[in-house]
Design a protein around this motif. Sequence first.
Motif, PDB file in Angstrom:
ATOM      1  N   LEU A 258      11.260   1.659   2.096  1.00 13.14           N
ATOM      2  CA  LEU A 258      10.247   0.808   2.743  1.00 13.14           C
ATOM      3  C   LEU A 258      10.822  -0.586   2.901  1.00 13.14           C
ATOM      4  O   LEU A 258      11.366  -1.158   1.950  1.00 13.14           O
ATOM      5  CB  LEU A 258       8.981   0.774   1.886  1.00 13.14           C
ATOM      6  CG  LEU A 258       8.399   2.122   1.474  1.00 13.14           C
ATOM      7  CD1 LEU A 258       7.199   1.922   0.548  1.00 13.14           C
ATOM      8  CD2 LEU A 258       8.013   2.938   2.689  1.00 13.14           C
ATOM      9  N   ASN A 259      10.673  -1.145   4.089  1.00 15.53           N
ATOM     10  CA  ASN A 259      11.253  -2.453   4.366  1.00 15.53           C
ATOM     11  C   ASN A 259      10.232  -3.332   5.070  1.00 15.53           C
ATOM     12  O   ASN A 259       9.473  -2.887   5.931  1.00 15.53           O
ATOM     13  CB  ASN A 259      12.476  -2.300   5.269  1.00 15.53           C
ATOM     14  CG  ASN A 259      13.226  -3.597   5.418  1.00 15.53           C
ATOM     15  OD1 ASN A 259      13.564  -4.228   4.432  1.00 15.53           O
ATOM     16  ND2 ASN A 259      13.506  -3.983   6.644  1.00 15.53           N
TER      17      ASN A 259
ATOM     18  N   GLY B  32      11.690  -1.564  -0.965  1.00 18.11           N
ATOM     19  CA  GLY B  32      11.494  -0.646  -2.078  1.00 18.11           C
ATOM     20  C   GLY B  32      11.993   0.736  -1.719  1.00 18.11           C
ATOM     21  O   GLY B  32      11.968   1.135  -0.549  1.00 18.11           O
ATOM     22  N   PHE B  33      12.456   1.473  -2.726  1.00 19.84           N
ATOM     23  CA  PHE B  33      13.005   2.816  -2.540  1.00 19.84           C
ATOM     24  C   PHE B  33      12.294   3.732  -3.530  1.00 19.84           C
ATOM     25  O   PHE B  33      12.283   3.471  -4.727  1.00 19.84           O
ATOM     26  CB  PHE B  33      14.506   2.767  -2.828  1.00 19.84           C
ATOM     27  CG  PHE B  33      15.337   3.873  -2.254  1.00 19.84           C
ATOM     28  CD1 PHE B  33      14.823   5.091  -1.864  1.00 19.84           C
ATOM     29  CD2 PHE B  33      16.715   3.684  -2.132  1.00 19.84           C
ATOM     30  CE1 PHE B  33      15.624   6.094  -1.351  1.00 19.84           C
ATOM     31  CE2 PHE B  33      17.537   4.680  -1.623  1.00 19.84           C
ATOM     32  CZ  PHE B  33      16.993   5.891  -1.228  1.00 19.84           C
ATOM     33  N   ILE B  34      11.693   4.818  -3.014  1.00 20.15           N
ATOM     34  CA  ILE B  34      10.835   5.677  -3.819  1.00 20.15           C
ATOM     35  C   ILE B  34      11.179   7.140  -3.577  1.00 20.15           C
ATOM     36  O   ILE B  34      11.501   7.530  -2.449  1.00 20.15           O
ATOM     37  CB  ILE B  34       9.349   5.494  -3.402  1.00 20.15           C
ATOM     38  CG1 ILE B  34       8.924   4.059  -3.541  1.00 20.15           C
ATOM     39  CG2 ILE B  34       8.425   6.405  -4.200  1.00 20.15           C
ATOM     40  CD1 ILE B  34       7.942   3.657  -2.487  1.00 20.15           C
TER      41      ILE B  34
ATOM     42  N   LYS C  61       0.837  -1.211   0.000  1.00 17.61           N
ATOM     43  CA  LYS C  61       0.000   0.000   0.000  1.00 17.61           C
ATOM     44  C   LYS C  61       0.866   1.253   0.000  1.00 17.61           C
ATOM     45  O   LYS C  61       0.648   2.180  -0.792  1.00 17.61           O
ATOM     46  CB  LYS C  61      -0.923  -0.002   1.221  1.00 17.61           C
ATOM     47  CG  LYS C  61      -1.738   1.265   1.395  1.00 17.61           C
ATOM     48  CD  LYS C  61      -2.456   1.286   2.745  1.00 17.61           C
ATOM     49  CE  LYS C  61      -2.730   2.720   3.136  1.00 17.61           C
ATOM     50  NZ  LYS C  61      -2.898   2.932   4.531  1.00 17.61           N
ATOM     51  N   LEU C  62       1.851   1.310   0.904  1.00 18.83           N
ATOM     52  CA  LEU C  62       2.717   2.479   0.984  1.00 18.83           C
ATOM     53  C   LEU C  62       3.508   2.677  -0.302  1.00 18.83           C
ATOM     54  O   LEU C  62       3.636   3.803  -0.794  1.00 18.83           O
ATOM     55  CB  LEU C  62       3.669   2.370   2.180  1.00 18.83           C
ATOM     56  CG  LEU C  62       3.035   2.460   3.563  1.00 18.83           C
ATOM     57  CD1 LEU C  62       4.073   2.192   4.650  1.00 18.83           C
ATOM     58  CD2 LEU C  62       2.374   3.810   3.769  1.00 18.83           C
ATOM     59  N   PHE C  63       4.021   1.599  -0.858  1.00 21.06           N
ATOM     60  CA  PHE C  63       4.799   1.692  -2.094  1.00 21.06           C
ATOM     61  C   PHE C  63       3.929   2.254  -3.220  1.00 21.06           C
ATOM     62  O   PHE C  63       4.356   3.154  -3.955  1.00 21.06           O
ATOM     63  CB  PHE C  63       5.363   0.318  -2.482  1.00 21.06           C
ATOM     64  CG  PHE C  63       6.319   0.371  -3.635  1.00 21.06           C
ATOM     65  CD1 PHE C  63       7.673   0.594  -3.408  1.00 21.06           C
ATOM     66  CD2 PHE C  63       5.887   0.218  -4.943  1.00 21.06           C
ATOM     67  CE1 PHE C  63       8.566   0.663  -4.467  1.00 21.06           C
ATOM     68  CE2 PHE C  63       6.764   0.279  -6.001  1.00 21.06           C
ATOM     69  CZ  PHE C  63       8.116   0.507  -5.767  1.00 21.06           C
TER      70      PHE C  63
ATOM     71  N   LEU D   5       9.890  -2.894  -5.483  1.00 19.10           N
ATOM     72  CA  LEU D   5       9.735  -3.874  -4.404  1.00 19.10           C
ATOM     73  C   LEU D   5      10.331  -5.203  -4.835  1.00 19.10           C
ATOM     74  O   LEU D   5       9.997  -5.727  -5.903  1.00 19.10           O
ATOM     75  CB  LEU D   5       8.254  -4.071  -4.060  1.00 19.10           C
ATOM     76  CG  LEU D   5       7.590  -2.984  -3.236  1.00 19.10           C
ATOM     77  CD1 LEU D   5       6.112  -3.295  -3.042  1.00 19.10           C
ATOM     78  CD2 LEU D   5       8.276  -2.808  -1.889  1.00 19.10           C
ATOM     79  N   ASP D   6      11.231  -5.728  -3.997  1.00 15.01           N
ATOM     80  CA  ASP D   6      11.878  -7.001  -4.332  1.00 15.01           C
ATOM     81  C   ASP D   6      12.646  -7.489  -3.106  1.00 15.01           C
ATOM     82  O   ASP D   6      12.830  -6.774  -2.130  1.00 15.01           O
ATOM     83  CB  ASP D   6      12.834  -6.815  -5.511  1.00 15.01           C
ATOM     84  CG  ASP D   6      13.086  -8.108  -6.280  1.00 15.01           C
ATOM     85  OD1 ASP D   6      12.706  -9.205  -5.791  1.00 15.01           O
ATOM     86  OD2 ASP D   6      13.668  -8.033  -7.372  1.00 15.01           O
TER      87      ASP D   6
END
Length: 183
Positions: A178-179, A166-168, A141-143, A156-157
Amino acid sequence: MTKITPLLILALLTFGCSESKPKSNSEEVIALRTELDGLKHLKAKTSKDTESQIATFLTFQENNAEEAMNFYVDLFENSKITDIQRYGKDGPAKEGTIMVAFFDLNGSKFACSDSYMKHDWTFTPGVSIWVECKTADEIDKLFTKLSEHGKVLMPLDNYGFSTKFGFIEDRFGVSWQLNFEKT
Protein backbone atom coordinates in the motif's frame (compact mmCIF):
# COMPACT_ATOMS: atom_id res chain seq x y z
CA MET A 1 -3.58 -19.57 -41.29
CA THR A 2 -6.94 -18.04 -42.07
CA LYS A 3 -9.67 -17.29 -39.59
CA ILE A 4 -12.95 -19.11 -39.95
CA THR A 5 -15.67 -16.55 -39.64
CA PRO A 6 -19.13 -17.25 -38.26
CA LEU A 7 -20.54 -16.60 -41.77
CA LEU A 8 -18.33 -19.34 -43.24
CA ILE A 9 -19.34 -21.71 -40.45
CA LEU A 10 -23.01 -20.88 -41.09
CA ALA A 11 -22.54 -21.65 -44.79
CA LEU A 12 -20.90 -24.99 -43.97
CA LEU A 13 -23.71 -25.82 -41.56
CA THR A 14 -26.31 -24.90 -44.17
CA PHE A 15 -24.82 -27.29 -46.73
CA GLY A 16 -24.28 -29.93 -44.06
CA CYS A 17 -27.85 -29.61 -42.81
CA SER A 18 -29.27 -29.81 -46.33
CA GLU A 19 -27.75 -33.29 -46.68
CA SER A 20 -29.41 -34.52 -43.48
CA LYS A 21 -32.88 -34.47 -45.11
CA PRO A 22 -35.00 -32.87 -42.37
CA LYS A 23 -38.70 -33.72 -42.36
CA SER A 24 -39.74 -30.19 -43.24
CA ASN A 25 -38.42 -26.74 -44.11
CA SER A 26 -39.48 -25.47 -40.68
CA GLU A 27 -37.27 -28.09 -38.98
CA GLU A 28 -34.35 -26.98 -41.13
CA VAL A 29 -34.96 -23.33 -40.24
CA ILE A 30 -35.15 -24.21 -36.53
CA ALA A 31 -31.91 -26.20 -36.76
CA LEU A 32 -30.13 -23.34 -38.55
CA ARG A 33 -31.40 -20.78 -36.03
CA THR A 34 -30.19 -22.97 -33.18
CA GLU A 35 -26.74 -23.28 -34.76
CA LEU A 36 -26.63 -19.54 -35.46
CA ASP A 37 -27.59 -18.72 -31.87
CA GLY A 38 -24.80 -21.00 -30.69
CA LEU A 39 -22.30 -19.25 -32.93
CA LYS A 40 -23.48 -15.82 -31.77
CA HIS A 41 -23.03 -16.94 -28.14
CA LEU A 42 -19.54 -18.29 -28.90
CA LYS A 43 -18.54 -15.06 -30.67
CA ALA A 44 -19.90 -12.93 -27.81
CA LYS A 45 -18.05 -15.06 -25.25
CA THR A 46 -14.82 -14.88 -27.25
CA SER A 47 -15.16 -11.09 -27.58
CA LYS A 48 -15.80 -10.78 -23.84
CA ASP A 49 -12.81 -12.97 -23.03
CA THR A 50 -10.43 -10.85 -25.10
CA GLU A 51 -11.46 -7.47 -23.68
CA SER A 52 -8.76 -7.77 -21.03
CA GLN A 53 -6.03 -10.27 -21.70
CA ILE A 54 -4.20 -9.91 -18.40
CA ALA A 55 -5.54 -10.55 -14.91
CA THR A 56 -4.01 -11.48 -11.57
CA PHE A 57 -4.94 -15.11 -10.76
CA LEU A 58 -5.14 -16.23 -7.13
CA THR A 59 -5.13 -19.96 -6.35
CA PHE A 60 -6.53 -20.79 -2.92
CA GLN A 61 -5.91 -24.18 -1.29
CA GLU A 62 -8.21 -23.99 1.74
CA ASN A 63 -11.58 -23.69 -0.09
CA ASN A 64 -11.72 -20.00 0.82
CA ALA A 65 -11.54 -18.35 -2.62
CA GLU A 66 -15.11 -17.07 -2.36
CA GLU A 67 -14.54 -15.68 1.13
CA ALA A 68 -11.38 -13.88 -0.03
CA MET A 69 -13.03 -12.57 -3.21
CA ASN A 70 -16.00 -11.20 -1.26
CA PHE A 71 -13.65 -9.62 1.30
CA TYR A 72 -11.65 -7.83 -1.43
CA VAL A 73 -14.74 -6.70 -3.37
CA ASP A 74 -16.26 -5.26 -0.16
CA LEU A 75 -12.99 -3.55 0.77
CA PHE A 76 -12.23 -1.69 -2.47
CA GLU A 77 -14.50 0.93 -4.06
CA ASN A 78 -15.89 0.34 -7.57
CA SER A 79 -15.44 -3.42 -7.27
CA LYS A 80 -17.64 -6.32 -8.31
CA ILE A 81 -17.78 -10.03 -8.99
CA THR A 82 -18.29 -10.57 -12.71
CA ASP A 83 -18.54 -14.37 -13.06
CA ILE A 84 -18.47 -17.49 -10.88
CA GLN A 85 -18.22 -21.08 -12.03
CA ARG A 86 -18.52 -23.71 -9.31
CA TYR A 87 -17.59 -27.35 -9.07
CA GLY A 88 -20.60 -29.64 -9.34
CA LYS A 89 -21.34 -32.77 -7.37
CA ASP A 90 -19.48 -34.94 -9.91
CA GLY A 91 -16.43 -32.69 -10.10
CA PRO A 92 -12.98 -33.36 -8.68
CA ALA A 93 -13.44 -30.76 -5.91
CA LYS A 94 -15.91 -30.17 -3.11
CA GLU A 95 -19.30 -29.31 -4.59
CA GLY A 96 -19.99 -25.57 -4.66
CA THR A 97 -16.37 -24.47 -4.35
CA ILE A 98 -14.94 -22.10 -6.93
CA MET A 99 -13.70 -23.67 -10.16
CA VAL A 100 -12.94 -20.18 -11.45
CA ALA A 101 -14.32 -16.75 -10.60
CA PHE A 102 -13.63 -13.34 -12.07
CA PHE A 103 -13.85 -10.02 -10.25
CA ASP A 104 -12.78 -6.40 -10.63
CA LEU A 105 -11.09 -4.41 -7.88
CA ASN A 106 -11.44 -0.73 -8.72
CA GLY A 107 -10.68 -1.33 -12.40
CA SER A 108 -8.12 -4.14 -12.02
CA LYS A 109 -9.05 -7.62 -13.23
CA PHE A 110 -8.66 -10.67 -10.98
CA ALA A 111 -9.49 -14.35 -11.20
CA CYS A 112 -9.42 -16.97 -8.47
CA SER A 113 -10.08 -20.63 -7.80
CA ASP A 114 -10.17 -23.23 -5.06
CA SER A 115 -7.54 -25.81 -5.90
CA TYR A 116 -8.74 -29.31 -5.11
CA MET A 117 -5.10 -30.45 -4.87
CA LYS A 118 -2.64 -29.35 -2.21
CA HIS A 119 0.42 -27.94 -3.92
CA ASP A 120 3.94 -27.60 -2.57
CA TRP A 121 3.63 -23.86 -3.17
CA THR A 122 1.37 -21.12 -1.93
CA PHE A 123 1.33 -17.33 -2.12
CA THR A 124 4.63 -15.52 -1.68
CA PRO A 125 5.43 -11.90 -0.74
CA GLY A 126 7.78 -11.86 -3.74
CA VAL A 127 4.67 -11.30 -5.87
CA SER A 128 2.29 -8.78 -4.35
CA ILE A 129 -0.57 -6.50 -5.27
CA TRP A 130 0.39 -2.82 -5.36
CA VAL A 131 -2.28 -0.31 -4.36
CA GLU A 132 -1.79 3.41 -4.94
CA CYS A 133 -3.98 5.08 -2.29
CA LYS A 134 -5.57 8.49 -2.90
CA THR A 135 -5.79 9.63 0.74
CA ALA A 136 -4.12 9.00 4.10
CA ASP A 137 -7.50 7.75 5.40
CA GLU A 138 -7.70 5.22 2.58
CA ILE A 139 -4.26 3.75 3.26
CA ASP A 140 -5.01 3.58 7.00
CA LYS A 141 -8.33 1.78 6.38
CA LEU A 142 -6.86 -0.70 3.89
CA PHE A 143 -3.84 -1.40 6.09
CA THR A 144 -6.08 -2.07 9.12
CA LYS A 145 -8.51 -4.35 7.24
CA LEU A 146 -5.90 -6.27 5.26
CA SER A 147 -3.66 -6.87 8.27
CA GLU A 148 -6.47 -8.28 10.48
CA HIS A 149 -5.51 -11.91 11.18
CA GLY A 150 -2.65 -11.46 8.72
CA LYS A 151 0.98 -10.48 9.04
CA VAL A 152 2.52 -7.01 8.82
CA LEU A 153 5.69 -7.27 6.74
CA MET A 154 6.44 -3.51 6.89
CA PRO A 155 4.35 -1.24 9.13
CA LEU A 156 2.95 2.02 7.78
CA ASP A 157 5.80 4.53 7.72
CA ASN A 158 7.82 6.95 5.61
CA TYR A 159 10.60 4.81 4.12
CA GLY A 160 12.12 7.58 2.03
CA PHE A 161 10.81 6.21 -1.26
CA SER A 162 7.25 6.95 -0.15
CA THR A 163 5.46 9.35 2.16
CA LYS A 164 3.42 6.51 3.67
CA PHE A 165 3.93 2.86 2.78
CA GLY A 166 2.94 -0.51 4.24
CA PHE A 167 3.44 -4.15 3.24
CA ILE A 168 0.99 -6.80 4.45
CA GLU A 169 0.28 -10.49 4.03
CA ASP A 170 -3.49 -10.82 4.56
CA ARG A 171 -5.28 -13.69 6.35
CA PHE A 172 -5.50 -15.59 3.05
CA GLY A 173 -1.74 -15.36 2.43
CA VAL A 174 -2.00 -12.73 -0.35
CA SER A 175 0.59 -9.93 -0.12
CA TRP A 176 -0.30 -6.26 -0.56
CA GLN A 177 1.89 -3.17 -0.89
CA LEU A 178 0.00 0.00 0.00
CA ASN A 179 1.41 3.36 -1.00
CA PHE A 180 0.34 6.97 -0.41
CA GLU A 181 2.14 10.02 -1.73
CA LYS A 182 1.25 13.41 -0.28
CA THR A 183 0.92 15.98 -3.02
